[in-house]
Design a protein around this motif. Sequence first.
Motif, PDB file in Angstrom:
ATOM      1  N   UNK A   1      40.917  35.152  38.177  1.00 40.82           N
ATOM      2  CA  UNK A   1      39.952  36.241  38.180  1.00 40.82           C
ATOM      3  C   UNK A   1      40.106  37.015  36.870  1.00 40.82           C
ATOM      4  N   UNK A   2      38.972  37.285  36.198  1.00 40.96           N
ATOM      5  CA  UNK A   2      39.090  37.977  34.916  1.00 40.96           C
ATOM      6  C   UNK A   2      39.339  39.471  35.107  1.00 40.96           C
ATOM      7  N   UNK A   3      39.697  40.146  34.019  1.00 37.50           N
ATOM      8  CA  UNK A   3      40.095  41.549  34.078  1.00 37.50           C
ATOM      9  C   UNK A   3      38.981  42.457  34.586  1.00 37.50           C
ATOM     10  N   UNK A   4      37.739  42.172  34.219  1.00 33.24           N
ATOM     11  CA  UNK A   4      36.625  43.026  34.644  1.00 33.24           C
ATOM     12  C   UNK A   4      36.377  42.909  36.141  1.00 33.24           C
ATOM     13  N   UNK A   5      36.522  41.726  36.679  1.00 25.54           N
ATOM     14  CA  UNK A   5      36.380  41.553  38.132  1.00 25.54           C
ATOM     15  C   UNK A   5      37.541  42.228  38.857  1.00 25.54           C
ATOM     16  N   UNK A   6      38.727  42.140  38.278  1.00 24.68           N
ATOM     17  CA  UNK A   6      39.904  42.787  38.855  1.00 24.68           C
ATOM     18  C   UNK A   6      39.736  44.310  38.828  1.00 24.68           C
ATOM     19  N   UNK A   7      39.126  44.819  37.761  1.00 23.41           N
ATOM     20  CA  UNK A   7      38.861  46.258  37.675  1.00 23.41           C
ATOM     21  C   UNK A   7      37.859  46.678  38.751  1.00 23.41           C
ATOM     22  N   UNK A   8      36.839  45.870  38.955  1.00 23.64           N
ATOM     23  CA  UNK A   8      35.858  46.163  40.009  1.00 23.64           C
ATOM     24  C   UNK A   8      36.542  46.186  41.374  1.00 23.64           C
ATOM     25  N   UNK A   9      37.432  45.239  41.615  1.00 22.25           N
ATOM     26  CA  UNK A   9      38.172  45.198  42.873  1.00 22.25           C
ATOM     27  C   UNK A   9      39.055  46.439  43.023  1.00 22.25           C
ATOM     28  N   UNK A  10      39.687  46.866  41.941  1.00 24.03           N
ATOM     29  CA  UNK A  10      40.518  48.070  41.972  1.00 24.03           C
ATOM     30  C   UNK A  10      39.684  49.292  42.333  1.00 24.03           C
ATOM     31  N   UNK A  11      38.489  49.380  41.780  1.00 23.24           N
ATOM     32  CA  UNK A  11      37.602  50.512  42.064  1.00 23.24           C
ATOM     33  C   UNK A  11      37.191  50.502  43.529  1.00 23.24           C
ATOM     34  N   UNK A  12      36.780  49.357  44.030  1.00 20.81           N
ATOM     35  CA  UNK A  12      36.360  49.260  45.429  1.00 20.81           C
ATOM     36  C   UNK A  12      37.520  49.591  46.364  1.00 20.81           C
ATOM     37  N   UNK A  13      38.716  49.087  46.072  1.00 17.39           N
ATOM     38  CA  UNK A  13      39.879  49.369  46.916  1.00 17.39           C
ATOM     39  C   UNK A  13      40.214  50.857  46.903  1.00 17.39           C
ATOM     40  N   UNK A  14      40.080  51.495  45.762  1.00 16.99           N
ATOM     41  CA  UNK A  14      40.350  52.931  45.665  1.00 16.99           C
ATOM     42  C   UNK A  14      39.324  53.729  46.458  1.00 16.99           C
ATOM     43  N   UNK A  15      38.068  53.326  46.396  1.00 17.80           N
ATOM     44  CA  UNK A  15      37.020  54.013  47.158  1.00 17.80           C
ATOM     45  C   UNK A  15      37.252  53.843  48.662  1.00 17.80           C
ATOM     46  N   UNK A  16      37.647  52.658  49.086  1.00 14.08           N
ATOM     47  CA  UNK A  16      37.964  52.434  50.495  1.00 14.08           C
ATOM     48  C   UNK A  16      39.140  53.323  50.916  1.00 14.08           C
ATOM     49  N   UNK A  17      40.184  53.353  50.091  1.00 15.34           N
ATOM     50  CA  UNK A  17      41.347  54.191  50.398  1.00 15.34           C
ATOM     51  C   UNK A  17      40.995  55.669  50.473  1.00 15.34           C
TER      52      UNK A  17
ATOM     53  N   UNK B   1      47.750  47.755  42.265  1.00 12.02           N
ATOM     54  CA  UNK B   1      48.180  46.411  41.871  1.00 12.02           C
ATOM     55  C   UNK B   1      47.138  45.787  40.939  1.00 12.02           C
ATOM     56  N   UNK B   2      45.872  45.847  41.342  1.00  6.99           N
ATOM     57  CA  UNK B   2      44.799  45.294  40.507  1.00  6.99           C
ATOM     58  C   UNK B   2      44.737  46.003  39.164  1.00  6.99           C
ATOM     59  N   UNK B   3      44.887  47.322  39.203  1.00  9.65           N
ATOM     60  CA  UNK B   3      44.860  48.103  37.966  1.00  9.65           C
ATOM     61  C   UNK B   3      45.992  47.676  37.032  1.00  9.65           C
ATOM     62  N   UNK B   4      47.163  47.392  37.587  1.00  8.45           N
ATOM     63  CA  UNK B   4      48.282  46.966  36.748  1.00  8.45           C
ATOM     64  C   UNK B   4      47.999  45.628  36.067  1.00  8.45           C
ATOM     65  N   UNK B   5      47.259  44.753  36.741  1.00  8.96           N
ATOM     66  CA  UNK B   5      46.895  43.472  36.132  1.00  8.96           C
ATOM     67  C   UNK B   5      45.827  43.656  35.052  1.00  8.96           C
ATOM     68  N   UNK B   6      44.898  44.561  35.309  1.00 13.72           N
ATOM     69  CA  UNK B   6      43.839  44.846  34.336  1.00 13.72           C
ATOM     70  C   UNK B   6      44.442  45.336  33.015  1.00 13.72           C
ATOM     71  N   UNK B   7      45.492  46.157  33.121  1.00 15.35           N
ATOM     72  CA  UNK B   7      46.087  46.760  31.932  1.00 15.35           C
ATOM     73  C   UNK B   7      46.759  45.741  31.008  1.00 15.35           C
ATOM     74  N   UNK B   8      46.906  44.508  31.457  1.00 11.30           N
ATOM     75  CA  UNK B   8      47.438  43.461  30.585  1.00 11.30           C
ATOM     76  C   UNK B   8      46.436  43.065  29.515  1.00 11.30           C
ATOM     77  N   UNK B   9      45.133  43.314  29.770  1.00 11.51           N
ATOM     78  CA  UNK B   9      44.134  42.851  28.806  1.00 11.51           C
ATOM     79  C   UNK B   9      43.098  43.899  28.390  1.00 11.51           C
TER      80      UNK B   9
END
Length: 110
Positions: free
Chosen positions: A1-17, A45-53
């Motif tokens: 999964x690319x970084x932009x998709x991972x960022x989208x997942x991080x945003x959705x997970x944060x909104x759910x939380x 977790x997703x955000x930490x992966x996004x920050x790699x790129x």
Amino acid sequence: MNAWMMLALAIVAEVIGTTALKASEGFTRLAPSLIVVVGYAVAFYCLSLVLKSIPVGVTYAIWSGLGIVLITVVAFLVYGQRIDLAGLIGMGLIIAGVVVLNVFSKTAVH
């Protein structure tokens, strides 16, 4: 999964939380409280992966800006919370800022 998709997942997970955070009633209700913990764990977790790129400033601007807009929409739909014209203008400016950052900034990674 690319970084932009991972960022989208991080945003959705944060909104759910965050949505579940209100429903948890100060962590006195078990199911929403568990959703909060899982939502934020997935988000960070997703955000930490996004920050790699993607640079941290760009990542955080997008994550927080779009998160603000999405949680406001969810709060309207789920909790019936209203937003006034000033709030709508402010969110429009947030979206504009994210667009400018991604389209014109040399900092953003494409």
